[in-house]
Design a protein around this motif. Structure first.
Motif, PDB file in Angstrom:
ATOM      1  N   GLU A  26       0.811  -1.221   0.000  1.00 18.02           N
ATOM      2  CA  GLU A  26       0.000   0.000   0.000  1.00 18.02           C
ATOM      3  C   GLU A  26       0.846   1.274   0.000  1.00 18.02           C
ATOM      4  O   GLU A  26       0.316   2.377   0.190  1.00 18.02           O
ATOM      5  CB  GLU A  26      -0.959  -0.020   1.193  1.00 18.02           C
ATOM      6  N   GLN A  27       2.129   1.137  -0.263  1.00 13.08           N
ATOM      7  CA  GLN A  27       3.001   2.307  -0.339  1.00 13.08           C
ATOM      8  C   GLN A  27       2.542   3.272  -1.435  1.00 13.08           C
ATOM      9  O   GLN A  27       2.097   2.856  -2.498  1.00 13.08           O
ATOM     10  CB  GLN A  27       4.439   1.882  -0.611  1.00 13.08           C
ATOM     11  N   GLU A  33      10.080  -2.041  -6.133  1.00 12.50           N
ATOM     12  CA  GLU A  33      10.310  -3.466  -6.354  1.00 12.50           C
ATOM     13  C   GLU A  33      10.367  -4.158  -4.999  1.00 12.50           C
ATOM     14  O   GLU A  33      10.998  -3.674  -4.064  1.00 12.50           O
ATOM     15  CB  GLU A  33      11.637  -3.655  -7.090  1.00 12.50           C
ATOM     16  N   TYR A  34       9.690  -5.303  -4.902  1.00 13.60           N
ATOM     17  CA  TYR A  34       9.680  -6.074  -3.656  1.00 13.60           C
ATOM     18  C   TYR A  34      10.453  -7.370  -3.878  1.00 13.60           C
ATOM     19  O   TYR A  34      10.126  -8.151  -4.784  1.00 13.60           O
ATOM     20  CB  TYR A  34       8.247  -6.399  -3.236  1.00 13.60           C
ATOM     21  N   LYS A  51      -1.361 -15.389  -0.889  1.00 15.76           N
ATOM     22  CA  LYS A  51      -2.730 -14.870  -0.828  1.00 15.76           C
ATOM     23  C   LYS A  51      -2.741 -13.348  -0.895  1.00 15.76           C
ATOM     24  O   LYS A  51      -3.611 -12.746  -1.542  1.00 15.76           O
ATOM     25  CB  LYS A  51      -3.414 -15.349   0.457  1.00 15.76           C
ATOM     26  N   LEU A  52      -1.789 -12.720  -0.245  1.00 13.54           N
ATOM     27  CA  LEU A  52      -1.718 -11.260  -0.264  1.00 13.54           C
ATOM     28  C   LEU A  52      -1.382 -10.735  -1.665  1.00 13.54           C
ATOM     29  O   LEU A  52      -1.905  -9.704  -2.091  1.00 13.54           O
ATOM     30  CB  LEU A  52      -0.680 -10.772   0.742  1.00 13.54           C
ATOM     31  N   ILE A  53      -0.527 -11.457  -2.362  1.00 13.58           N
ATOM     32  CA  ILE A  53      -0.190 -11.048  -3.734  1.00 13.58           C
ATOM     33  C   ILE A  53      -1.446 -11.064  -4.611  1.00 13.58           C
ATOM     34  O   ILE A  53      -1.646 -10.173  -5.446  1.00 13.58           O
ATOM     35  CB  ILE A  53       0.907 -11.962  -4.314  1.00 13.58           C
ATOM     36  N   GLU A  54      -2.316 -12.039  -4.391  1.00 17.06           N
ATOM     37  CA  GLU A  54      -3.565 -12.094  -5.151  1.00 17.06           C
ATOM     38  C   GLU A  54      -4.483 -10.932  -4.808  1.00 17.06           C
ATOM     39  O   GLU A  54      -5.269 -10.483  -5.649  1.00 17.06           O
ATOM     40  CB  GLU A  54      -4.276 -13.425  -4.887  1.00 17.06           C
ATOM     41  N   GLU A  55      -4.392 -10.436  -3.606  1.00 17.13           N
ATOM     42  CA  GLU A  55      -5.221  -9.292  -3.193  1.00 17.13           C
ATOM     43  C   GLU A  55      -4.737  -7.983  -3.799  1.00 17.13           C
ATOM     44  O   GLU A  55      -5.487  -7.002  -3.855  1.00 17.13           O
ATOM     45  CB  GLU A  55      -5.227  -9.157  -1.661  1.00 17.13           C
ATOM     46  N   ARG A  59       0.522  -5.217  -8.017  1.00 18.08           N
ATOM     47  CA  ARG A  59       1.898  -5.307  -7.523  1.00 18.08           C
ATOM     48  C   ARG A  59       2.624  -6.544  -8.060  1.00 18.08           C
ATOM     49  O   ARG A  59       3.838  -6.672  -7.870  1.00 18.08           O
ATOM     50  CB  ARG A  59       1.901  -5.355  -5.996  1.00 18.08           C
ATOM     51  N   LYS A  60       1.910  -7.451  -8.710  1.00 19.63           N
ATOM     52  CA  LYS A  60       2.508  -8.732  -9.114  1.00 19.63           C
ATOM     53  C   LYS A  60       3.769  -8.562  -9.943  1.00 19.63           C
ATOM     54  O   LYS A  60       4.757  -9.268  -9.753  1.00 19.63           O
ATOM     55  CB  LYS A  60       1.487  -9.570  -9.885  1.00 19.63           C
TER      56      LYS A  60
END
Length: 318
Positions: A26-27, A33-34, A51-55, A59-60
């Motif tokens: 949420e930055q 890049e993560y 699961k968080l990546i899907e939310e 950001r993927k």
């Protein structure tokens, strides 16, 4: 262009990773890049991350995931993340901590505005068993090298997660943690960084939230492996500064030696004689190390001569 690469080691953090990753995804900074480093975590932290990546589908494309086949430790995880980073700047975030939503945007903007190799933020100590929190504020009104030279008088917190590093600067001077040294691994990075940096910049109104586990803090501090890591860190600092003819590091290294041996006091098998003999070459500087609180300074000085006060304290504790 990737502005900031964030290195996030993951190991056994399933209780906390949700809050950490949400604060990262949420930055307000878009060009980010993560780099998540799975250090062979034994829990379901990676499933939570998936699961968080899907939310956060937007950001993927900004995510790298590195998998270790065996557990290598925090330092190696950070090294691998740094080597994979493509951003102009590198940040670190521990996966049980979290950050203010605009922190990396503000750090990036400040670094660009000032052309600083190193940009830092304040942080808030959060606790697992307490509802209170404590903000730690550091002000630098001097050059990085002056701050380093005065560290024995006015210490500063040198965790890498409060710093934004220019990537070219890190690569130029090979500013990396020591492999497999997982306690004080930050010290091997930030002290050389302060020696080489052109200047330090700072943001004041956004913070990093540092989670402290009240239950394990004292027990972990006295573990033999972690004390051995502290000694390796000091060996590294002695080696690093040995050829720096423009920098007298005696007081700086003596401060870190006294800080290292202070953890011996938390050990259940405390040995007064070992305490007296460990780093005895630093004893002559004790009274000049004002970063150590006044009472402790004089206790250390007295016990460098006789261990009776500490032996008495240990008896009273029993």
């Amino acid at each position: 262009m990737i502005k900031v690469s964030v290195v996030v080691p993951i190991y056994n953090v399933s209780k906390y990773i949700d809050r950490c990753v949400r604060s990262l995804f949420e930055q307000t900074l878009s060009e980010i890049e993560y780099i998540f480093v799975d250090d062979c975590t034994p829990d379901n932290s990676m499933e939570v991350l998936a699961k968080l990546i899907e939310e956060y589908p937007y950001r993927k494309s900004q995510i790298q995931i590195i998998h270790h086949e065996t557990n290598q430790g925090l330092a190696c995880s950070r090294i691998d993340g740094i080597k994979s980073a493509r951003g102009k700047y590198i940040a670190h975030c521990d996966s049980d901590d979290w950050i203010d939503v605009d922190l990396y945007e503000k750090l990036y903007n400040k670094a660009e505005e000032t052309d600083a190799d190193l940009t830092i933020c304040d942080f808030v100590c959060e606790y697992t068993l307490r509802r209170t929190s404590k903000k730690i504020v550091t002000n630098f009104n001097c050059t990085p090298r002056q701050a380093l030279r005065n560290m024995h008088n006015e210490s500063f917190y040198c965790m890498v997660w409060r710093c934004l590093f220019r990537r070219e600067f890190v690569l130029k001077y090979n500013i990396l943690p020591l492999p497999h040294v997982d306690m004080w691994e930050d010290t091997c990075v930030t002290l050389p960084a302060f020696y080489y940096a052109n200047q330090i910049a700072k943001v004041n109104d956004s913070v990093y939230h540092y989670l402290i586990n009240d239950q394990s803090m004292c027990a972990n501090s006295a573990r033999p492996k972690l004390y051995a890591d502290r000694k390796k860190t000091i060996e590294y600092l002695e080696s690093f500064f040995s050829d720096k003819k423009d920098f007298d590091a005696k007081l700086l290294i003596s401060f870190w030696k006294m800080l290292a041996k202070s953890y011996m006091l938390t050990s259940s098998d405390f040995d007064p004689i070992r305490w007296q003999n460990e780093y005895d070459e630093a004893h002559k500087y004790i009274l000049r190390i004002h970063a150590i609180p006044f009472k402790l300074r004089y206790l250390y000085k007295i016990t460098s001569i006789t261990t009776y006060p500490i032996r008495l304290m240990m008896r009273l504790k029993k």
